[in-house]
Design an enzyme around this catalytic site. Structure first.
Site, short mmCIF file in Angstrom:
data_model
loop_
_atom_site.label_atom_id
_atom_site.label_comp_id
_atom_site.label_asym_id
_atom_site.label_seq_id
_atom_site.Cartn_x
_atom_site.Cartn_y
_atom_site.Cartn_z
N SER A 160 -6.95 3.46 0.73
CA SER A 160 -6.81 2.80 2.19
C SER A 160 -6.78 1.32 2.01
O SER A 160 -6.42 0.86 0.78
CB SER A 160 -8.33 2.93 2.58
OG SER A 160 -9.43 2.44 2.31
N SER A 162 -11.45 1.17 12.53
CA SER A 162 -11.28 2.44 12.31
C SER A 162 -11.60 3.63 13.36
O SER A 162 -11.01 4.42 13.66
CB SER A 162 -11.81 2.97 10.99
OG SER A 162 -13.21 2.88 11.34
N GLN A 195 -18.06 7.48 0.86
CA GLN A 195 -17.52 8.06 1.87
C GLN A 195 -18.01 9.58 1.84
O GLN A 195 -18.35 10.07 3.04
CB GLN A 195 -16.16 8.00 2.20
CG GLN A 195 -15.58 6.25 2.75
CD GLN A 195 -14.49 6.10 2.48
OE1 GLN A 195 -13.51 6.70 2.05
NE2 GLN A 195 -13.94 4.84 3.28
N HIS A 212 -26.25 -19.64 10.38
CA HIS A 212 -25.98 -21.32 10.46
C HIS A 212 -27.00 -21.98 10.11
O HIS A 212 -26.94 -23.24 10.29
CB HIS A 212 -25.70 -21.16 12.18
CG HIS A 212 -24.62 -22.28 12.29
ND1 HIS A 212 -24.16 -23.13 11.53
CD2 HIS A 212 -24.00 -22.87 13.68
CE1 HIS A 212 -23.32 -23.96 11.81
NE2 HIS A 212 -23.28 -24.11 13.08
N ASP A 216 -22.31 -23.78 7.41
CA ASP A 216 -21.78 -24.50 8.23
C ASP A 216 -20.53 -23.80 8.73
O ASP A 216 -19.72 -23.10 7.74
CB ASP A 216 -21.48 -25.98 7.93
CG ASP A 216 -20.66 -26.19 6.69
OD1 ASP A 216 -19.43 -25.83 6.49
OD2 ASP A 216 -21.41 -26.68 5.94
N ILE A 228 -5.35 -2.48 13.22
CA ILE A 228 -4.24 -2.99 12.72
C ILE A 228 -3.26 -2.57 13.79
O ILE A 228 -2.91 -1.32 13.95
CB ILE A 228 -3.71 -2.53 11.35
CG1 ILE A 228 -4.86 -2.82 10.41
CG2 ILE A 228 -2.20 -3.05 10.87
CD1 ILE A 228 -4.49 -2.36 9.04
N SER A 268 -17.31 -4.92 7.96
CA SER A 268 -17.66 -3.60 8.89
C SER A 268 -16.33 -3.28 9.47
O SER A 268 -15.51 -3.93 10.09
CB SER A 268 -18.57 -4.14 10.20
OG SER A 268 -18.63 -2.92 11.04
N ASN A 269 -15.65 -2.19 9.36
CA ASN A 269 -14.26 -1.84 9.58
C ASN A 269 -14.31 -1.08 10.85
O ASN A 269 -14.19 -0.12 10.94
CB ASN A 269 -13.84 -0.64 8.51
CG ASN A 269 -12.46 -0.73 8.79
OD1 ASN A 269 -11.51 -1.29 9.82
ND2 ASN A 269 -11.70 0.32 8.07
N ARG A 294 0.92 -1.23 0.09
CA ARG A 294 0.02 0.10 -0.18
C ARG A 294 0.83 1.23 -0.06
O ARG A 294 0.49 2.14 -0.79
CB ARG A 294 -1.23 0.03 1.41
CG ARG A 294 -1.77 1.27 1.41
CD ARG A 294 -2.64 1.01 2.51
NE ARG A 294 -3.48 2.50 2.90
CZ ARG A 294 -3.07 3.08 3.78
NH1 ARG A 294 -1.89 2.86 4.42
NH2 ARG A 294 -3.71 4.44 4.06
N GLY A 304 -10.88 -5.61 12.98
CA GLY A 304 -10.15 -4.88 13.70
C GLY A 304 -9.10 -3.88 13.61
O GLY A 304 -8.76 -3.61 12.58
#
EC number: 2.3.1.168
Length: 482
Positions: A306, A403, A378, A452, A456, A426, A399-400, A291, A424
Site C-alpha cells: 500500500s 482510507s 492489519q 505546542h 514551534d 488521494i 492516521s490514515n 507503487r 486524507g
C-alpha cells in the site's frame, strides 16, 4: 505386579488387616485401578523379594486449584472476558488455551498451568475479571509418590509390552506427554528429557520418534499464495447503499470497557496538551507510478504493498532531521526524552474500536519490511489478536483517515507522544505543471498536530516540507536511506 501398603505390622501368630492396591495392566498401558481387599492373616500373594518388610505408597490424589488471573503487565488491573475456550467438565493440559481477555490495551490469551478438569468458570462473557482473582477452578491429577524403606524389586516380566522406568529413578513428564508416548508405543525410560530436572517434554517425544522411525513431522505453515491482482477498472462513482439501522428499540446502558475505556483515558490526557495544527497538500503522482511498478514484485514476495510503507519511511527520514518530533515529555513537561527508535503508530479502525499498533524501528527497515509488518498488524488487528507489545512503545503516529473518507482532519496527540499526522483521501485533481499547463495530479492532503509546549510551528512546517519532498520525488529517499 502389585504394590502393597502395610497398614499395620502383623505377627506370625495373629493376622491383622491388610489393605492392598493393585496396578492392573490394560493392553500396553498401566492403568491405576484401586481395588481394596481385606485379609486376615498373611496376604494371599507372595513378595518376589527376600526382604519381609516392604512399605510403599502410590496414590492418585485430586486437588481443586483456583487458577487466578496473573499480572498481564503495563499496570493492567482488570480485563474483559471476550471468549471461553473451555467449559465446565473439559479436560485441559498445560499450555492449553483457557480464555481470551481484553484489556484497555490489547487482547491476551490465557493458558493453563495445570493438567486437570475444569470444575468452575467464575465469569460469563463480557464480565470484568480482576488481576489476582480466581478465573477458573481446576481439579488437578498429581501422582503422589511417598516411599518409606524402599527396596528395589526385580523387574517383572510380562508377555505384553509395558512401559517400565529405570530402577531407582522416576521419570518426570506431564500426563499429556505420557499419553503421547503411549500412543506412539515409546518407553519414557529411553527418552532423554530436556526440561528442568530432566523432565520429558513434548518436543523430546517428537524428536525421539523422528529419530527412531524417520517420521515426518507436520510441516510448518507456508505463506499463503495470493491470487493475481485484478486488472484496474474504470473508476466509477459508488452509489451509497442505505443499511438497516444498527440500533432500534429501548434505551440501554452499558459500561465503558475495552479499547473504548483506553480511549477515555488517552483523550482525557490529550485534552491537557495545547495542539498546534498545520495542513498542506502533497502531489503523489510519481509515488502512484512507482507503487504500480513495485506491486507485482511485492506480490511475488507475498506482500500487499500500500502507500503506508512509503509514508512511514518518509516520516522516519524526516524524524532523523527533526528528532524533537520523535520525543516524549513527562506529565509536568519538565523533561524531554528523545527516542532512538522510530516506532511509528498506525491508527486502525476495528470492530473493537480504535487501536494504534506501531511498526517498531522503522529507521532500520526497508519499504518491503515495513509492508510485511503492516500486513501482519492489519491481519491481527482485524481479528482482535494484537499483542500488548504491538500496542506499546509508540513514538510518533500517522492516521490514515483517508482510507475511510475525508480530506482534512484535526488529529489528537497520543500522550506521551508530541506529534501526529492525519492523511486524507488521494484524489485525481487538476493542477498546473512547470510549463503552466493543466494536468491530472494525484493529490493528498495532510494535517499535522504537535505539542505546542515544546514544538514551534516552524519546526512542524520544515518537517512537513521534507516529508512532502520525499513523497513527491521518491527517488530522493534513496539518497538518505541507510
Amino acid at each position: 505386579m502389585a504394590a502393597a501398603l502395610v497398614l499395620r505390622t502383623w505377627s506370625r501368630a495373629a493376622g491383622q488387616l491388610i489393605c492392598v492396591r493393585y496396578f492392573q495392566t490394560c493392553g500396553n498401558v498401566h492403568v491405576l485401578k484401586p481395588k481394596y481387599v481385606c485379609f486376615f492373616g498373611y496376604p494371599p500373594f507372595k513378595y518376589s523379594h527376600p526382604y519381609q518388610w516392604l512399605k510403599t505408597t502410590a496414590a492418585l490424589q485430586g486437588q481443586i486449584v483456583q487458577f487466578k488471573l496473573s499480572d498481564i503487565g503495563e499496570g493492567i488491573r482488570e480485563v474483559t472476558v471476550k471468549e471461553w475456550y473451555v467449559k465446565e467438565g473439559d479436560t485441559v493440559s498445560q499450555f492449553d488455551s483457557i480464555c481470551e481477555v481484553q484489556s484497555d490495551k490489547a487482547s491476551v490469551t490465557i493458558t493453563s498451568r495445570y493438567d486437570g478438569v475444569i470444575k468452575k468458570l467464575y465469569y460469563n462473557l463480557d464480565d470484568t475479571a480482576y488481576v489476582g482473582k480466581p478465573l477458573v477452578d481446576i481439579e488437578t491429577e498429581a501422582l503422589k509418590d511417598s516411599e518409606e524403606d524402599v527396596v528395589e524389586t526385580p523387574a517383572v516380566s510380562h508377555d505384553e509390552h509395558t512401559h517400565q522406568e529405570i530402577k531407582g529413578q522416576k521419570t518426570l513428564a506431564t500426563p499429556a506427554v505420557r499419553r503421547l508416548a503411549m500412543e506412539n508405543n515409546i518407553k519414557l525410560s529411553e527418552v532423554i528429557g530436556s526440561g528442568k530436572d530432566g523432565r520429558i517434554l513434548k518436543e523430546d517425544i517428537l524428536n525421539y520418534l523422528e529419530k527412531q522411525t524417520g517420521a515426518i513431522l507436520p510441516p510448518s505453515p507456508k505463506a499463503e499464495i495470493m491470487p493475481p491482482p485484478p486488472k484496474p477498472k474504470d473508476r466509477t462513482i459508488p452509489i451509497p447503499i442505505s443499511k438497516p439501522p444498527v440500533f432500534i428499540g429501548k434505551d440501554r446502558t452499558e459500561p465503558v470497557k475495552g479499547f473504548h475505556k483506553a480511549m477515555v483515558k488517552t483523550m482525557s490526557a490529550a485534552l491537557k496538551i495545547p495542539h498546534f495544527g498545520y495542513c498542506d497538500e502533497v502531489d503523489l503522482t510519481e509515488l502512484v507510478k512507482l507503487r504500480e511498478e513495485l506491486k507485482p514484485i511485492a506480490f511475488a514476495r507475498g506482500i500487499k504493498l500500500s502507500f503506508m510503507p512509503f509514508f512511514l519511511k518518509a516520516a522516519s527520514l524526516g524524524l532523523l532531521q527533526f528528532p524533537i518530533l520523535n520525543a516524549s515529555v513527562d506529565e509536568n513537561c519538565q523533561n524531554i526524552t528523545y527516542k532512538a527508535s522510530h516506532n511509528i503508530g498506525i491508527a486502525m479502525d476495528t470492530e473493537q474500536g480504535l487501536i494504534v499498533p506501531n511498526v517498531k524501528n522503522v529507521q532500520i527497515r526497508s519499504i518491503f519490511e515495513i509492508a510485511t509488518e503492516l500486513n501482519r498488524l492489519q491481519k491481527l488487528g482485524s481479528a482482535g489478536q494484537l499483542s500488548t507489545n504491538d500496542l506499546i512503545g509508540g513514538t510518533f503516529t500517522l492516521s490514515n483517515i483517508g482510507s475511510i473518507g475525508g480530506t482534512y482532519a484535526k488529529p489528537v496527540i497520543l500522550p506521551p507522544e508530541v506529534a501526529i499526522g492525519a492523511l486524507g483521501t488521494i484524489k485525481a485533481l487538476p493542477r498546473f505543471n512547470e510549463k503552466g499547463e493543466v494536468c491530472k495530479a494525484q493529490i493528498m492532503n495532510v494535517s499535522w498536530s504537535a505539542d505546542h509546549r515544546i514544538i514551534d510551528g516552524a519546526t512542524v512546517s520544515r518537517f512537513s516540507n521534507l516529508w512532502k519532498s520525499y513523497l513527491e520525488n521518491p527517488a530522493f529517499m534513496l539518497l538518505d536511506l541507510k
